[in-house]
Scaffold this motif. Sequence first.
Motif, PDB file in Angstrom:
ATOM      1  N   ILE A 156       0.836  -1.204   0.000  1.00  0.00           N
ATOM      2  CA  ILE A 156       0.000   0.000   0.000  1.00  0.00           C
ATOM      3  C   ILE A 156       0.868   1.250   0.000  1.00  0.00           C
ATOM      4  N   GLN A 157       1.898   1.257   0.835  1.00  0.00           N
ATOM      5  CA  GLN A 157       2.774   2.428   0.922  1.00  0.00           C
ATOM      6  C   GLN A 157       3.464   2.711  -0.399  1.00  0.00           C
ATOM      7  N   THR A 158       3.997   1.653  -1.030  1.00  0.00           N
ATOM      8  CA  THR A 158       4.715   1.828  -2.295  1.00  0.00           C
ATOM      9  C   THR A 158       3.765   2.250  -3.405  1.00  0.00           C
ATOM     10  N   SER A 159       2.581   1.656  -3.435  1.00  0.00           N
ATOM     11  CA  SER A 159       1.612   1.991  -4.485  1.00  0.00           C
ATOM     12  C   SER A 159       1.224   3.463  -4.426  1.00  0.00           C
ATOM     13  N   PHE A 160       0.952   3.941  -3.219  1.00  0.00           N
ATOM     14  CA  PHE A 160       0.549   5.347  -3.091  1.00  0.00           C
ATOM     15  C   PHE A 160       1.713   6.299  -3.311  1.00  0.00           C
ATOM     16  N   SER A 161       2.890   5.960  -2.780  1.00  0.00           N
ATOM     17  CA  SER A 161       4.033   6.866  -2.930  1.00  0.00           C
ATOM     18  C   SER A 161       4.484   6.952  -4.382  1.00  0.00           C
ATOM     19  N   SER A 162       4.340   5.861  -5.137  1.00  0.00           N
ATOM     20  CA  SER A 162       4.736   5.884  -6.549  1.00  0.00           C
ATOM     21  C   SER A 162       3.831   6.789  -7.371  1.00  0.00           C
ATOM     22  N   MET A 163       2.573   6.936  -6.943  1.00  0.00           N
ATOM     23  CA  MET A 163       1.629   7.780  -7.669  1.00  0.00           C
ATOM     24  C   MET A 163       1.736   9.249  -7.253  1.00  0.00           C
ATOM     25  N   ASP A 164       2.387   9.479  -6.097  1.00  0.00           N
ATOM     26  CA  ASP A 164       2.506  10.843  -5.580  1.00  0.00           C
ATOM     27  C   ASP A 164       3.672  11.550  -6.264  1.00  0.00           C
ATOM     28  N   SER A 165       3.505  11.794  -7.565  1.00  0.00           N
ATOM     29  CA  SER A 165       4.590  12.380  -8.369  1.00  0.00           C
ATOM     30  C   SER A 165       4.002  13.431  -9.303  1.00  0.00           C
ATOM     31  N   PHE A 166       4.474  14.657  -9.175  1.00  0.00           N
ATOM     32  CA  PHE A 166       3.982  15.741 -10.024  1.00  0.00           C
ATOM     33  C   PHE A 166       4.241  15.480 -11.512  1.00  0.00           C
ATOM     34  N   PRO A 167       5.449  15.004 -11.906  1.00  0.00           N
ATOM     35  CA  PRO A 167       5.681  14.750 -13.340  1.00  0.00           C
ATOM     36  C   PRO A 167       4.731  13.721 -13.944  1.00  0.00           C
ATOM     37  N   LEU A 168       4.255  12.757 -13.139  1.00  0.00           N
ATOM     38  CA  LEU A 168       3.355  11.727 -13.668  1.00  0.00           C
ATOM     39  C   LEU A 168       2.014  12.303 -14.122  1.00  0.00           C
TER      40      LEU A 168
END
Length: 440
Positions: A46-58
């Motif tokens: 869960i932590q990795t999934s959410f942190s990976s999406m928390d990216s302005f460039p994405l």
Amino acid sequence: MGTVTLMLFIILLVLVILQVPIAIALAAASLLVVIIEGSVPLTLFIQTSFSSMDSFPLIAIPFFILAGDIMSKGGMARRLVEFIQSFVGSLTGSLGVITIIASFIFAAISGSGAATVASIGAILIPYMLKNGYAPGYAASLAASAGGLGPIVPPSIVFILYGVMSGTSISDLFISGIIPGILVAIALVIVNFIICKKEGFGRNEEKAVLEAAASSVEKEKVSFWKALNDAKWALLAPVLILGGIYGGIVTPTEAAVVAVVYSLIVCIFLYKEVTLSGCLEIFLQSARTSGSILIFVSAASFFGQVLSIERIPQFLAEAISNLTTNPLIILLLINIFLLIVGMFMETVAAVLIFVPLLLPIVLPLGIDPIHFGMVVCLNLSLGLITPPLGINLFIGSNIANIPFERTFKYVLPIFGALLIVLLIITYVPSITLFLPNLIGG
């Protein structure tokens, strides 16, 4: 590699063979290994999934996809083709040249290889068939020209590579301009040779494309009229890339600008997209964007598990023990990525293998921007190589032929692009010239 690592890849392979979607296969294999091993908490997923999406460039990815869909449905792609037709004329293989140039320009708007083939190919492949081109060649050329999507800025693949590697996305964008031009030149040369040899397009006329919309007159169009019709479409890449390199907007902000601009042009100026029709376009873009972002989430967790199992270090040590020559290592990576591209979708390949390969090349002094270009060009070749070859599937569907009938013509095109790949791999100044010029 230990038992856990072997188990991870066996589970992943079995799921892929069972035709489980790759994003779900990545997440499921990683979760099963974490559960079996027991040393890593499940909350890591869960932590990795959410942190990976928390990216302005994405955020740029769904907006560039949406802009490309709007421009495709709103007549911008067709007007680009008509403009290029007006000055290319009736040269040998002129329709092939038009396909390549139009794909180059549209790639600089959409950033997607598949979108480029679908948009430009849908217009030009039927017209090429009417002018005596072999269906297999028409499909192959449109598919290959669509491969410019991951190379020419603003490339969606470059955005993903930048996020995964921590490299400047603006620098990656500008690094793709010269390699993209080289790829286009190689395609033009191959097109001329094949058309001369096979006698394709001998009776081509300098006419407006019949495959466009019914509102287009079937008569010769002057350069200036075509330019006037296409001016808003031609302004799009200037606005997007000029804003980025002029320091006015970030790549993410440029993607939003592209959406707003395309909506204004296609609804109010070209009037080929209605407000009600926007709903269908938005839904289509949401489906495409959602599948990519699910990839990002699943691949990030997969990469985290690989890091815990020390796979990147193992690969780096294995290759270092084999050779320390950066030229040979780059050759081995090229071969590896060409094989990967045959079996794996571009986005998935970037997300999975960039974190594995970067620790190998960075200690050798290989610039991450140059390496990004090598990775993206390798994987763009995967778009025209079976068994996956998504661009070939799109092109063959438009041409209404079996996938296999493209192979005869894909081989010489692939050979020419392979030469370009080797040149770019071993002459890094081609990729780094513009980033160094602007950065310096």
